[in-house]
Design a protein around this motif. Structure first.
Motif, PDB file in Angstrom:
ATOM      1  N   ASP A 194      80.601  82.086  81.153  1.00 50.21           N
ATOM      2  CA  ASP A 194      81.568  81.102  81.624  1.00 50.21           C
ATOM      3  C   ASP A 194      82.206  80.318  80.483  1.00 50.21           C
ATOM      4  O   ASP A 194      83.233  79.682  80.661  1.00 50.21           O
ATOM      5  N   PHE A 195      81.573  80.368  79.321  1.00 50.07           N
ATOM      6  CA  PHE A 195      82.015  79.517  78.224  1.00 50.07           C
ATOM      7  C   PHE A 195      82.878  80.239  77.193  1.00 50.07           C
ATOM      8  O   PHE A 195      83.507  79.606  76.362  1.00 50.07           O
ATOM      9  N   TYR A 196      82.890  81.560  77.228  1.00 51.98           N
ATOM     10  CA  TYR A 196      83.614  82.295  76.194  1.00 51.98           C
ATOM     11  C   TYR A 196      84.529  83.333  76.818  1.00 51.98           C
ATOM     12  O   TYR A 196      84.210  83.966  77.811  1.00 51.98           O
ATOM     13  N   ASN A 197      85.671  83.511  76.187  1.00 51.84           N
ATOM     14  CA  ASN A 197      86.677  84.413  76.720  1.00 51.84           C
ATOM     15  C   ASN A 197      86.457  85.867  76.325  1.00 51.84           C
ATOM     16  O   ASN A 197      87.046  86.762  76.917  1.00 51.84           O
ATOM     17  N   HIS A 198      85.652  86.113  75.301  1.00 50.37           N
ATOM     18  CA  HIS A 198      85.476  87.451  74.765  1.00 50.37           C
ATOM     19  C   HIS A 198      84.147  88.050  75.176  1.00 50.37           C
ATOM     20  O   HIS A 198      83.161  87.344  75.342  1.00 50.37           O
ATOM     21  N   LYS A 199      84.139  89.349  75.316  1.00 52.43           N
ATOM     22  CA  LYS A 199      82.891  90.034  75.596  1.00 52.43           C
ATOM     23  C   LYS A 199      81.948  89.885  74.411  1.00 52.43           C
ATOM     24  O   LYS A 199      82.362  90.034  73.271  1.00 52.43           O
ATOM     25  N   PRO A 200      80.671  89.593  74.664  1.00 57.02           N
ATOM     26  CA  PRO A 200      79.729  89.485  73.544  1.00 57.02           C
ATOM     27  C   PRO A 200      79.532  90.829  72.868  1.00 57.02           C
ATOM     28  O   PRO A 200      79.550  91.877  73.518  1.00 57.02           O
ATOM     29  N   VAL A 201      79.352  90.798  71.566  1.00 51.00           N
ATOM     30  CA  VAL A 201      79.134  92.007  70.774  1.00 51.00           C
ATOM     31  C   VAL A 201      77.698  91.997  70.265  1.00 51.00           C
ATOM     32  O   VAL A 201      77.213  90.987  69.768  1.00 51.00           O
ATOM     33  N   MET A 202      77.026  93.122  70.402  1.00 47.44           N
ATOM     34  CA  MET A 202      75.669  93.289  69.880  1.00 47.44           C
ATOM     35  C   MET A 202      75.730  94.251  68.687  1.00 47.44           C
ATOM     36  O   MET A 202      76.065  95.419  68.846  1.00 47.44           O
ATOM     37  N   ILE A 203      75.405  93.742  67.509  1.00 42.98           N
ATOM     38  CA  ILE A 203      75.314  94.592  66.325  1.00 42.98           C
ATOM     39  C   ILE A 203      73.861  95.011  66.156  1.00 42.98           C
ATOM     40  O   ILE A 203      72.982  94.163  65.983  1.00 42.98           O
ATOM     41  N   ILE A 204      73.608  96.309  66.234  1.00 37.93           N
ATOM     42  CA  ILE A 204      72.246  96.811  66.042  1.00 37.93           C
ATOM     43  C   ILE A 204      72.091  97.215  64.584  1.00 37.93           C
ATOM     44  O   ILE A 204      72.595  98.243  64.143  1.00 37.93           O
ATOM     45  N   CYS A 205      71.411  96.364  63.856  1.00 40.12           N
ATOM     46  CA  CYS A 205      71.237  96.575  62.421  1.00 40.12           C
ATOM     47  C   CYS A 205      69.751  96.756  62.109  1.00 40.12           C
ATOM     48  O   CYS A 205      69.242  96.262  61.103  1.00 40.12           O
ATOM     49  N   THR A 206      69.075  97.444  63.010  1.00 41.68           N
ATOM     50  CA  THR A 206      67.665  97.761  62.799  1.00 41.68           C
ATOM     51  C   THR A 206      67.536  99.272  62.707  1.00 41.68           C
ATOM     52  O   THR A 206      68.475 100.010  62.979  1.00 41.68           O
ATOM     53  N   GLY A 207      66.362  99.720  62.364  1.00 45.93           N
ATOM     54  CA  GLY A 207      66.146 101.162  62.349  1.00 45.93           C
ATOM     55  C   GLY A 207      65.225 101.580  61.223  1.00 45.93           C
ATOM     56  O   GLY A 207      65.013 100.846  60.260  1.00 45.93           O
ATOM     57  N   ILE A 208      64.689 102.777  61.367  1.00 40.83           N
ATOM     58  CA  ILE A 208      63.820 103.371  60.363  1.00 40.83           C
ATOM     59  C   ILE A 208      64.644 104.355  59.544  1.00 40.83           C
ATOM     60  O   ILE A 208      65.299 105.236  60.099  1.00 40.83           O
ATOM     61  N   LYS A 209      64.634 104.183  58.238  1.00 42.17           N
ATOM     62  CA  LYS A 209      65.421 105.051  57.372  1.00 42.17           C
ATOM     63  C   LYS A 209      64.584 106.106  56.658  1.00 42.17           C
ATOM     64  O   LYS A 209      65.116 106.950  55.967  1.00 42.17           O
TER      65      LYS A 209
END
Length: 218
Positions: A62-77
């Motif tokens: 209700d407070f923000y006009n934009h869709k939230p973005v989830m950056i997945i910066c995890t992982g096993i290399k």
């Protein structure tokens, strides 16, 4: 606060070199509200109350006009740990997307340009598996897949990374064991990559456009 033009960006994984660089860049943008999330906390919540339940049940939309973005910066290399690669690089992000995309979230994931090469190891296989799954689910318009070249820079040596291995051999005064030479390396500084990614998100937020791309961006 209702109707704010800020773009909410959840950063999942902020202890590695890329995650730290992204968080620094996100903090510099007035039009972005970064929220750093802990990978282990979400793993615990997964079995009990669902991903980000406390946020989804709030009035955040209700407070923000934009869709939230989830950056997945995890992982096993580490290319040698198949079961850990599958859990971290495929199972976890695919389940996260399954639960949150219907809630209006958009995602950004990171892979490797070597996914297109004939080289095969558990790390690349897990990244290819995620890419194929995203395409099969028809959710590519909600997921920005960025395929990275080899990164350098940052404040931590990562033993699974090529340049870190080279640096460690110099520090320890030991000969560096080269591979067969089948991989071609192109180096990008982690801060340059982070700056470009955040600029992309910021520009999309300013134009109120959805974060949509072709299937891959390198």
């Amino acid at each position: 606060m209702r109707g704010s033009s800020k773009q909410i960006v959840f950063l999942l994984g902020h202890s590695g070199n890329l995650g730290k660089a992204l968080l620094c860049e996100l903090d510099l943008r007035d039009q972005i509200l970064p929220i750093a999330l802990d990978y282990k906390t979400l793993l615990i919540e997964r079995g009990e109350s669902g991903y980000l339940r406390h946020l989804l049940e709030s009035d955040i939309h209700d407070f923000y006009n934009h869709k939230p973005v989830m950056i997945i910066c995890t992982g096993i290399k580490d290319p040698g740990k198949k079961e850990f690669n599958d859990e971290s690089n495929f199972c976890f992000p695919s389940q996260l997307m399954t639960e949150l995309i219907p809630q209006g979230f958009q995602f950004m994931t990171f892979g490797s340009v070597h996914e297109y090469s004939p080289i095969d190891n558990p790390y690349l296989a897990s990244k290819r598996r995620l890419s194929n799954w995203i395409e099969s689910q028809g959710i590519s318009k909600s997921v920005y897949q960025i395929k990275l070249h080899t990164l350098y820079g940052g404040h931590r040596l990562q033993k699974s990374m090529f340049l870190s291995q080279l640096a460690i051999s110099i520090i320890e005064g030991k000969p560096f064991r080269m591979s067969s030479g089948r991989q071609i390396r192109q180096m990008h500084h982690v801060e340059d990559v982070a700056r470009t990614i955040v600029r992309l998100i910021a520009n999309e937020a300013c134009s109120s456009a959805a974060l949509v791309s072709p299937p891959y961006l390198t």
